[in-house]
Design an enzyme around this catalytic site. Structure first.
Site, PDB file in Angstrom:
ATOM      1  N   TYR A   1      47.710  35.544  40.294  1.00 18.48           N
ATOM      2  CA  TYR A   1      46.486  35.891  39.572  1.00 18.48           C
ATOM      3  C   TYR A   1      45.259  35.410  40.350  1.00 18.48           C
ATOM      4  CZ  TYR A   1      42.662  35.457  36.238  1.00 18.48           C
ATOM      5  OH  TYR A   1      41.433  35.518  35.643  1.00 18.48           O
TER       6      TYR A   1
ATOM      7  N   TYR B   1      37.896  40.529  25.369  1.00 17.31           N
ATOM      8  CA  TYR B   1      37.186  39.380  24.779  1.00 17.31           C
ATOM      9  C   TYR B   1      35.815  39.170  25.413  1.00 17.31           C
ATOM     10  CZ  TYR B   1      36.425  34.315  23.939  1.00 17.31           C
ATOM     11  OH  TYR B   1      35.904  33.077  23.622  1.00 17.31           O
TER      12      TYR B   1
END
Length: 325
Positions: free
Chosen positions: A141, A11
């Site tokens: 993460y 993206y």
């Protein structure tokens, strides 16, 4: 410049690759297409399919191409998955980035722009969040991205590898021919627009009892094209030294505001269902981007929530199946 873009089929990577080409740079996209899309890669970019887990291929390619810089977007980025499978995140994000940095050292490529995240801050005690806000990630993460930031600082100190660390808040919006297509989708704006397209029955609101004006969590949404322009400015400033920047709109919008704005933009009622809070979700996350504005003259062009959602709606409306043919 010749720029080697890892994750350039994703993206943010694909839109930044597009903007790099528009600015006159040469672009090589390196992506394994595990989550990216071949059709997202802009015409004019050279595409090499490959994995950051292939250090010999990486070094060979960098030696052949001799890029002036790397833009590193390639990463696993789902917070719940990182909690369930931390090994994947330490491997894909940390170990594979180390492969990339070694390949850069071997071939004399000494500039990198790194796609980091606001997740490195965890749950901050003060708002807005500045670059001086203590880093305290609460999931693998965010930890993996912070580990990479540490590596970049040490590589600069030891080897003179210049870096720009860009900590994103909530990327949103689209170009007319490039937008957000994740599987699974986890981001609020595309999920809301999927309801408007009839692909979901409703949108869930996780928590309506936060200490915010309407009881729902507040986030900072930044248009993806503004992110791309910041990458190019940071790339061009690396001759002056390494740097770390927050990238956000500087405004906060609540979950209910996003849904109401999407209803207005799409003309669809978009049913919403209230659900309990998710563990670890902070009430408010808003960035201060004053440093990059002051040092590089960057300004977000798309500051209204309506225009951000409208650009995303144009993409989703004309690409209801994303990049699937």
């Amino acid at each position: 410049m010749k720029v080697f873009v890892t994750g350039g089929a994703g993206y943010i990577g694909s839109i930044t690759a597009t903007e790099l080409l528009n600015a006159g740079h040469d672009v090589i996209v390196y992506d394994n297409l595990s989550t990216g899309h071949r059709d997202a890669i802009p015409e004019g970019a050279r595409f090499v399919r490959g994995d950051l887990g292939q250090p010999k291929k990486l070094a060979r390619l960098l030696a052949e191409e001799r890029p002036d810089a790397v833009m590193h977007f390639g990463a696993a980025s789902l917070v719940p998955e990182s909690v369930a499978n931390p090994a994947k995140y330490y491997r894909n994000n940390v170990a594979y980035t180390l492969n990339l940095l070694h390949a850069m050292l071997e071939t004399g490529v000494n500039r990198i722009v790194f796609s980091s995240t606001a997740a490195v801050y965890g749950i901050p005690k003060t708002i807005p969040i500045t670059e001086e806000t203590p880093t305290n990630p609460i999931n693998p993460y965010g930890e993996s991205k912070l580990m990479i930031e540490w590596m970049l600082r040490r590589f600069d100190e030891a080897y003179g590898m210049r870096y720009a660390i860009l900590r994103y808040f909530n990327a949103a919006g689209a170009l007319p021919n490039r937008g957000e297509h994740h599987d699974p989708e986890t981001h609020l704006i595309p999920l809301v627009l999927q309801v408007a397209l009839g692909q979901r029955e409703h949108i869930k609101i996780f928590g309506t009892d936060y200490p915010t004006p309407d009881g729902t969590a507040i986030r900072d949404y930044i248009h993806v094209q503004d992110l791309a322009s910041a990458h190019i400015l940071a790339l061009e400033a690396l001759d002056e030294g390494s740097r770390t920047y927050n990238l956000g709109n500087g405004q906060g919008f609540s979950v209910k505001q996003v849904i109401e704005t999407a209803r207005s933009v799409t003309g669809h009622p978009i049913p919403a269902v209230e659900a309990p809070r998710r563990p670890g979700d902070p009430p408010i996350l808003i960035a201060s981007s004053q440093r990059i504005q002051r040092e590089l003259g960057w300004r977000p062009r798309f500051t209204s929530l309506r225009e951000i959602i409208a650009s995303a709606w144009e993409w989703h409306r004309t690409h209801p199946n994303g990049y699937r043919r």
